[in-house]
Design a protein around this motif. Structure first.
Motif, mmCIF file in Angstrom:
data_model
loop_
_atom_site.group_PDB
_atom_site.id
_atom_site.type_symbol
_atom_site.label_atom_id
_atom_site.label_comp_id
_atom_site.label_asym_id
_atom_site.label_seq_id
_atom_site.Cartn_x
_atom_site.Cartn_y
_atom_site.Cartn_z
ATOM 1 N N THR A 10 -10.048 48.437 6.416
ATOM 2 C CA THR A 10 -9.033 48.165 7.206
ATOM 3 C C THR A 10 -7.657 48.976 6.714
ATOM 4 O OG1 THR A 10 -8.190 46.269 5.760
ATOM 5 C CG2 THR A 10 -9.156 45.582 7.645
ATOM 6 N N GLY A 11 -7.785 49.596 5.216
ATOM 7 C CA GLY A 11 -6.804 50.294 4.559
ATOM 8 C C GLY A 11 -6.631 51.782 5.305
ATOM 9 N N SER A 12 -7.878 52.012 6.004
ATOM 10 C CA SER A 12 -8.146 53.219 6.611
ATOM 11 C C SER A 12 -7.367 53.381 8.025
ATOM 12 C CB SER A 12 -9.215 53.699 6.737
ATOM 13 O OG SER A 12 -10.105 53.787 5.556
ATOM 14 N N PHE A 13 -6.954 52.223 8.526
ATOM 15 C CA PHE A 13 -6.421 52.100 9.675
ATOM 16 C C PHE A 13 -5.125 51.291 9.861
ATOM 17 C CE2 PHE A 13 -10.957 51.894 9.993
ATOM 18 C CZ PHE A 13 -11.323 53.162 10.417
ATOM 19 N N PRO A 14 -4.259 51.555 9.201
ATOM 20 C CA PRO A 14 -2.913 50.583 9.228
ATOM 21 C C PRO A 14 -2.469 51.199 10.564
ATOM 22 C CG PRO A 14 -2.685 52.575 7.735
ATOM 23 C CD PRO A 14 -4.380 52.615 7.959
ATOM 24 N N SER A 15 -1.834 50.290 11.022
ATOM 25 C CA SER A 15 -1.061 50.763 12.212
ATOM 26 C C SER A 15 0.194 49.645 12.704
ATOM 27 C CB SER A 15 -1.969 50.826 13.492
ATOM 28 O OG SER A 15 -1.113 50.975 14.704
ATOM 29 N N PRO A 16 1.167 49.981 12.528
ATOM 30 C CA PRO A 16 2.240 49.395 12.979
ATOM 31 C C PRO A 16 2.559 49.238 14.452
ATOM 32 C CG PRO A 16 3.264 51.388 12.248
ATOM 33 C CD PRO A 16 1.679 51.633 12.246
ATOM 34 N N ILE A 17 1.686 49.918 15.170
ATOM 35 C CA ILE A 17 1.669 49.794 16.597
ATOM 36 C C ILE A 17 0.780 48.969 17.254
ATOM 37 C CG2 ILE A 17 1.336 51.445 18.834
ATOM 38 C CD1 ILE A 17 1.435 53.787 16.918
ATOM 39 N N PRO A 18 1.389 47.765 17.807
ATOM 40 C CA PRO A 18 0.740 46.916 18.536
ATOM 41 C C PRO A 18 -0.134 47.084 19.390
ATOM 42 C CG PRO A 18 3.068 46.472 19.078
ATOM 43 C CD PRO A 18 3.028 47.696 18.097
ATOM 44 N N LEU A 19 -1.452 46.542 19.590
ATOM 45 C CA LEU A 19 -2.258 46.516 21.041
ATOM 46 C C LEU A 19 -1.327 45.880 21.641
ATOM 47 C CD1 LEU A 19 -5.550 45.825 19.195
ATOM 48 C CD2 LEU A 19 -5.099 48.045 20.543
ATOM 49 N N GLU A 20 -1.819 46.655 23.235
ATOM 50 C CA GLU A 20 -1.110 45.901 24.310
ATOM 51 C C GLU A 20 -2.149 46.048 25.148
ATOM 52 O OE1 GLU A 20 2.770 47.008 25.634
ATOM 53 O OE2 GLU A 20 3.408 47.194 23.469
ATOM 54 N N VAL A 21 -1.991 44.993 26.292
ATOM 55 C CA VAL A 21 -3.127 44.679 27.235
ATOM 56 C C VAL A 21 -3.568 45.841 27.956
ATOM 57 C CG1 VAL A 21 -3.352 43.379 29.411
ATOM 58 C CG2 VAL A 21 -2.384 42.079 27.451
ATOM 59 N N ASP A 22 -2.427 46.735 28.594
ATOM 60 C CA ASP A 22 -2.920 47.908 29.399
ATOM 61 C C ASP A 22 -3.443 49.070 28.561
ATOM 62 O OD1 ASP A 22 -1.609 46.943 31.674
ATOM 63 O OD2 ASP A 22 0.442 47.798 31.120
ATOM 64 N N GLU A 23 -3.287 49.184 27.036
ATOM 65 C CA GLU A 23 -4.097 49.975 26.214
ATOM 66 C C GLU A 23 -5.357 49.607 26.231
ATOM 67 O OE1 GLU A 23 -4.420 51.277 21.702
ATOM 68 O OE2 GLU A 23 -2.813 50.117 22.301
ATOM 69 N N VAL A 24 -5.783 48.127 25.964
ATOM 70 C CA VAL A 24 -6.968 47.756 25.605
ATOM 71 C C VAL A 24 -7.824 47.680 27.103
ATOM 72 C CG1 VAL A 24 -8.415 45.679 25.304
ATOM 73 C CG2 VAL A 24 -6.185 46.360 23.804
ATOM 74 N N VAL A 25 -7.181 47.364 28.173
ATOM 75 C CA VAL A 25 -7.774 47.457 29.672
ATOM 76 C C VAL A 25 -8.189 48.770 29.830
ATOM 77 C CG1 VAL A 25 -7.560 47.174 32.069
ATOM 78 C CG2 VAL A 25 -6.956 45.304 30.385
ATOM 79 N N GLY A 26 -7.397 49.823 29.398
ATOM 80 C CA GLY A 26 -7.677 50.990 29.777
ATOM 81 C C GLY A 26 -8.800 51.958 28.940
ATOM 82 N N CYS A 27 -9.005 51.279 27.581
ATOM 83 C CA CYS A 27 -10.170 51.934 26.663
ATOM 84 C C CYS A 27 -11.251 51.190 27.204
ATOM 85 C CB CYS A 27 -9.604 51.178 25.265
ATOM 86 S SG CYS A 27 -10.947 51.678 24.064
ATOM 87 N N LEU A 28 -11.215 49.909 27.509
ATOM 88 C CA LEU A 28 -12.427 49.314 28.004
ATOM 89 C C LEU A 28 -13.065 50.036 29.274
ATOM 90 C CD1 LEU A 28 -11.646 45.468 27.486
ATOM 91 C CD2 LEU A 28 -13.359 46.978 26.256
ATOM 92 N N ARG A 29 -11.970 50.187 30.273
ATOM 93 C CA ARG A 29 -12.620 50.982 31.577
ATOM 94 C C ARG A 29 -13.080 52.358 31.413
ATOM 95 N NH1 ARG A 29 -7.845 48.230 35.433
ATOM 96 N NH2 ARG A 29 -8.784 46.109 35.594
ATOM 97 N N ARG A 30 -12.448 52.942 30.427
ATOM 98 C CA ARG A 30 -12.607 54.218 30.302
ATOM 99 C C ARG A 30 -13.993 54.633 29.620
ATOM 100 N NH1 ARG A 30 -8.542 55.124 27.469
ATOM 101 N NH2 ARG A 30 -9.416 54.934 25.273
ATOM 102 N N ARG A 31 -14.310 53.533 28.316
ATOM 103 C CA ARG A 31 -15.571 53.540 27.586
ATOM 104 C C ARG A 31 -16.710 53.245 28.723
ATOM 105 N NH1 ARG A 31 -15.865 52.611 22.190
ATOM 106 N NH2 ARG A 31 -17.729 53.944 22.505
#
Length: 120
Positions: A10-31
């Motif tokens: 987890t130390g390799s992936f610090p992110s202050p940017i929260p995950l949002e619904v549109d981002e996750v939906v887009g990622c799932l549909r794209r993949r």
């Protein structure tokens, strides 16, 4: 690229940017071309994120899009509050497995003090 859950740091992936619904939906549909359901599973003293085999576009899926997005938002709220957005984002973008009927893909979330509040 293939990861085993215990190889992810987890130390390799610090992110202050929260995950949002549109981002996750887009990622799932794209993949995968569909919007798989994501659920949190609490088992003993661990929390797991599961990508379920059911998906929004499936005729027999029990939720409408609005309810699906509300449920996903609640799941992401916990992930974000626990500081795991970067870890989960990396997994969603790189996991090679795909859910199969009756078999979810599971990501063990790293446990720390922030995650402890979600485990009773």
């Amino acid at each position: 690229m293939s990861f085993k859950s215990n190889e992810l740091n987890t130390g390799s992936f610090p992110s202050p940017i929260p995950l949002e619904v549109d981002e996750v939906v887009g990622c799932l549909r794209r993949r995968w071309g569909v919007t798989y359901d994501l659920k949190l599973l609490i088992k003993k003293d661990r929390i797991y994120l599961q990508m379920m085999w059911g998906f929004l576009e499936q005729q027999s899926f029990p939720l409408d899009e609005e309810t699906f997005r509300e449920n996903l938002n609640r799941t992401l709220e916990i992930i974000n509050r626990a500081g795991q957005s970067g870890f989960v984002r990396n997994w969603l973008e790189n996991v090679q497995a795909k859910p199969r009927l009756g078999r979810a893909i599971t990501l063990p979330l790293p446990m720390d003090q922030r995650m402890d509040e979600f485990v009773l």
